[in-house]
Design a protein around this motif. Structure first.
Motif, PDB file in Angstrom:
ATOM      1  N   ALA A  82       9.835  -2.420  14.379  1.00 32.40           N
ATOM      2  CA  ALA A  82      10.477  -3.557  15.037  1.00 32.40           C
ATOM      3  C   ALA A  82      11.301  -4.350  14.020  1.00 32.40           C
ATOM      4  O   ALA A  82      11.265  -4.118  12.818  1.00 32.40           O
ATOM      5  N   ASN A  83      12.045  -5.299  14.545  1.00 35.27           N
ATOM      6  CA  ASN A  83      12.920  -6.128  13.698  1.00 35.27           C
ATOM      7  C   ASN A  83      12.106  -7.259  13.078  1.00 35.27           C
ATOM      8  O   ASN A  83      12.143  -8.412  13.525  1.00 35.27           O
ATOM      9  N   LEU A  84      11.353  -6.942  12.011  1.00 35.27           N
ATOM     10  CA  LEU A  84      10.517  -7.922  11.339  1.00 35.27           C
ATOM     11  C   LEU A  84      11.237  -8.526  10.148  1.00 35.27           C
ATOM     12  O   LEU A  84      12.144  -7.914   9.575  1.00 35.27           O
ATOM     13  N   ARG A  85      10.822  -9.707   9.767  1.00 43.04           N
ATOM     14  CA  ARG A  85      11.317 -10.292   8.528  1.00 43.04           C
ATOM     15  C   ARG A  85      10.597  -9.647   7.345  1.00 43.04           C
ATOM     16  O   ARG A  85       9.417  -9.339   7.420  1.00 43.04           O
ATOM     17  N   ALA A  86      11.317  -9.461   6.262  1.00 45.01           N
ATOM     18  CA  ALA A  86      10.776  -8.814   5.051  1.00 45.01           C
ATOM     19  C   ALA A  86      10.166  -7.461   5.393  1.00 45.01           C
ATOM     20  O   ALA A  86       9.033  -7.140   5.028  1.00 45.01           O
ATOM     21  N   ARG A  87      10.959  -6.641   6.089  1.00 46.58           N
ATOM     22  CA  ARG A  87      10.441  -5.341   6.524  1.00 46.58           C
ATOM     23  C   ARG A  87      10.067  -4.444   5.347  1.00 46.58           C
ATOM     24  O   ARG A  87       9.070  -3.727   5.389  1.00 46.58           O
ATOM     25  N   THR A  88      10.854  -4.492   4.283  1.00 45.88           N
ATOM     26  CA  THR A  88      10.558  -3.655   3.120  1.00 45.88           C
ATOM     27  C   THR A  88       9.219  -4.020   2.502  1.00 45.88           C
ATOM     28  O   THR A  88       8.449  -3.147   2.082  1.00 45.88           O
ATOM     29  N   PHE A  89       8.914  -5.319   2.454  1.00 48.77           N
ATOM     30  CA  PHE A  89       7.637  -5.763   1.897  1.00 48.77           C
ATOM     31  C   PHE A  89       6.462  -5.219   2.708  1.00 48.77           C
ATOM     32  O   PHE A  89       5.482  -4.705   2.144  1.00 48.77           O
ATOM     33  N   TRP A  90       6.542  -5.319   4.026  1.00 50.14           N
ATOM     34  CA  TRP A  90       5.447  -4.857   4.870  1.00 50.14           C
ATOM     35  C   TRP A  90       5.323  -3.330   4.818  1.00 50.14           C
ATOM     36  O   TRP A  90       4.208  -2.792   4.826  1.00 50.14           O
ATOM     37  N   ARG A  91       6.445  -2.644   4.757  1.00 50.00           N
ATOM     38  CA  ARG A  91       6.395  -1.181   4.715  1.00 50.00           C
ATOM     39  C   ARG A  91       5.811  -0.681   3.397  1.00 50.00           C
ATOM     40  O   ARG A  91       5.095   0.320   3.385  1.00 50.00           O
ATOM     41  N   MET A  92       6.154  -1.339   2.306  1.00 49.81           N
ATOM     42  CA  MET A  92       5.561  -0.949   1.032  1.00 49.81           C
ATOM     43  C   MET A  92       4.107  -1.388   0.932  1.00 49.81           C
ATOM     44  O   MET A  92       3.297  -0.748   0.250  1.00 49.81           O
ATOM     45  N   GLY A  93       3.767  -2.471   1.628  1.00 52.35           N
ATOM     46  CA  GLY A  93       2.391  -2.961   1.578  1.00 52.35           C
ATOM     47  C   GLY A  93       1.390  -1.997   2.181  1.00 52.35           C
ATOM     48  O   GLY A  93       0.259  -1.871   1.690  1.00 52.35           O
ATOM     49  N   VAL A  94       1.780  -1.288   3.250  1.00 46.90           N
ATOM     50  CA  VAL A  94       0.837  -0.363   3.875  1.00 46.90           C
ATOM     51  C   VAL A  94       0.568   0.848   2.986  1.00 46.90           C
ATOM     52  O   VAL A  94      -0.418   1.570   3.187  1.00 46.90           O
ATOM     53  N   LEU A  95       1.426   1.089   1.990  1.00 52.00           N
ATOM     54  CA  LEU A  95       1.237   2.232   1.102  1.00 52.00           C
ATOM     55  C   LEU A  95       0.382   1.901  -0.119  1.00 52.00           C
ATOM     56  O   LEU A  95      -0.045   2.808  -0.830  1.00 52.00           O
ATOM     57  N   LEU A  96       0.125   0.626  -0.360  1.00 55.76           N
ATOM     58  CA  LEU A  96      -0.634   0.236  -1.558  1.00 55.76           C
ATOM     59  C   LEU A  96      -2.033   0.867  -1.623  1.00 55.76           C
ATOM     60  O   LEU A  96      -2.459   1.299  -2.692  1.00 55.76           O
ATOM     61  N   PRO A  97      -2.809   0.930  -0.520  1.00 58.47           N
ATOM     62  CA  PRO A  97      -4.126   1.579  -0.632  1.00 58.47           C
ATOM     63  C   PRO A  97      -4.055   3.029  -1.075  1.00 58.47           C
ATOM     64  O   PRO A  97      -4.989   3.534  -1.706  1.00 58.47           O
TER      65      PRO A  97
ATOM     66  N   VAL B  93     -11.871   6.587   3.839  1.00 50.93           N
ATOM     67  CA  VAL B  93     -10.786   7.550   4.081  1.00 50.93           C
ATOM     68  C   VAL B  93      -9.656   6.905   4.868  1.00 50.93           C
ATOM     69  O   VAL B  93      -8.464   7.065   4.543  1.00 50.93           O
ATOM     70  N   ASN B  94     -10.002   6.145   5.897  1.00 53.29           N
ATOM     71  CA  ASN B  94      -8.977   5.473   6.690  1.00 53.29           C
ATOM     72  C   ASN B  94      -8.219   4.440   5.867  1.00 53.29           C
ATOM     73  O   ASN B  94      -7.005   4.267   6.029  1.00 53.29           O
ATOM     74  N   PHE B  95      -8.913   3.756   4.972  1.00 50.37           N
ATOM     75  CA  PHE B  95      -8.264   2.760   4.126  1.00 50.37           C
ATOM     76  C   PHE B  95      -7.208   3.401   3.237  1.00 50.37           C
ATOM     77  O   PHE B  95      -6.124   2.842   3.040  1.00 50.37           O
ATOM     78  N   ARG B  96      -7.486   4.578   2.713  1.00 51.89           N
ATOM     79  CA  ARG B  96      -6.554   5.231   1.786  1.00 51.89           C
ATOM     80  C   ARG B  96      -5.396   5.905   2.493  1.00 51.89           C
ATOM     81  O   ARG B  96      -4.263   5.852   2.029  1.00 51.89           O
ATOM     82  N   TRP B  97      -5.629   6.556   3.636  1.00 51.22           N
ATOM     83  CA  TRP B  97      -4.637   7.467   4.196  1.00 51.22           C
ATOM     84  C   TRP B  97      -3.881   6.921   5.392  1.00 51.22           C
ATOM     85  O   TRP B  97      -2.883   7.530   5.808  1.00 51.22           O
TER      86      TRP B  97
END
Length: 335
Positions: free
Chosen positions: A122-137, A189-193
């Protein structure tokens, strides 16, 4: 009468489209166009043959021999290692634990990743931040994740049991109960993947033509209805890929249950010992029998292939039965 010498036509490989003979440089260029793709992909298959195919074949060879860790090959035994493994209660307990953890992790993981990708699309603010955040785990080392979650789900001083006590609920034996330990490991496992699969779903969603989504919205479909009837059907190839890779990874799980407690044995009664942990115990534990451990490895390989083919068949069958109605809906949306 004198006969006129006849000239032999040049080979077809040396003739151009107009019938003219090709030069050596032109023939070399044609050969380069035909052979260069195979040359480019050859290093991958060469490395795969050395690091993947050879160990697979060699493991099959070891599995039919009595092979010690220190003594080496002690002779051919045929299928005795397989029959011995299939007759062990620990093997079937490990298979039960593996399938239980797999179901508790893979199914919620795929659903959560699909929903997160839909939100991030969706059209979120700071989309790059949120998308990179889900990859941190995914970046965190699995051993670190296991140690942290092992403390969170500790029986006596764990954070989860402390929260349950505040809510007036009795503590749960995360390292004692079978289902509770499986749930705790599946949470790791769910937290990481989940974030990793989310980005794959997100990339597939962004490849969907926006005209299709906009046409459904213009026709009055809500965002939820558009997601269910337009987006998900067009994500079927990606969903099949995620399900197959999750199946392979889920049945080969090792790091999280191995580090769930300090002993690394899978619990006092082996209540969360997986098949890969049992294979490790046979090969490098007290028995040190690489022949039996190799037999376990091949049995697990066949189970993974069976589950992967079953998932592929079911997903393709579901896609085949539902493709016609969704195709008609997309045509109506375009109109």
């Amino acid at each position: 009468m004198s006969s006129t010498p006849t000239t032999q036509p040049a080979p077809a490989s040396t003739m151009g489209s107009q019938g003219t003979q090709l030069t050596f440089r032109q023939r070399l260029g044609r050969w380069d166009q035909k052979a260069s793709p195979y040359v480019y992909i050859a290093p991958f298959f060469l490395i795969w043959a050395i690091t993947g195919l050879f160990p697979l074949v060699y493991t099959a060879f070891v599995s039919v021999h009595k092979w010690g860790l220190l003594q080496g090959n002690k002779g051919f035994v045929g299928l005795d290692n397989y029959t011995w493994v299939l007759g062990q209660e620990r093997f079937w307990k490990g298979m039960r634990n593996t399938l239980s953890i797999f179901l508790l992790s893979s199914v919620p993981q795929v659903v959560a990743a699909l929903l997160l990708a839909w939100v991030l699309d969706a059209n979120l603010r700071a989309r790059t931040f949120w998308r990179m955040g889900v990859l941190l785990p995914y970046v965190v080392a699995p051993i670190a994740v296991s140690l942290i979650f092992g403390q969170l789900f500790a029986d006596q001083s764990g954070v989860v049991n402390a929260v349950l006590a505040k809510l007036g609920m009795s503590p749960i034996g995360w390292h004692r109960d079978v289902l509770a330990s499986h749930f705790a490991i599946a949470t790791m496992v769910n937290f990481r993947w989940t974030g990793y699969n989310t980005l794959i779903f997100l990339a597939a969603m962004q490849a969907i033509p926006r005209e299709t989504i906009e046409a459904a919205i213009v026709d009055g479909a809500s965002r939820v209805r558009t997601f269910l009837n337009v987006t998900i059907p067009m994500l079927r190839p990606t969903i099949v890929f995620i399900i197959i890779t999750s199946t392979i990874g889920g049945l080969q799980i090792f790091d999280e249950p191995r580090m769930f407690d300090t002993s690394g044995g899978g619990g006092a009664d082996r209540q969360w010992m997986t098949v890969t942990m049992y294979m490790y115990e046979l090969g490098w534990g007290s028995q040190r029998s690489l022949g039996r451990a190799s037999a376990v490895a091949w049995i697990l390989f066949l189970v993974v292939v069976l589950f992967a083919l079953l998932n592929f068949y079911l997903t393709r069958r579901i896609a085949g039965t539902d493709s016609a109605p969704h195709a008609r809906k997309r045509k109506e949306a375009h109109r």
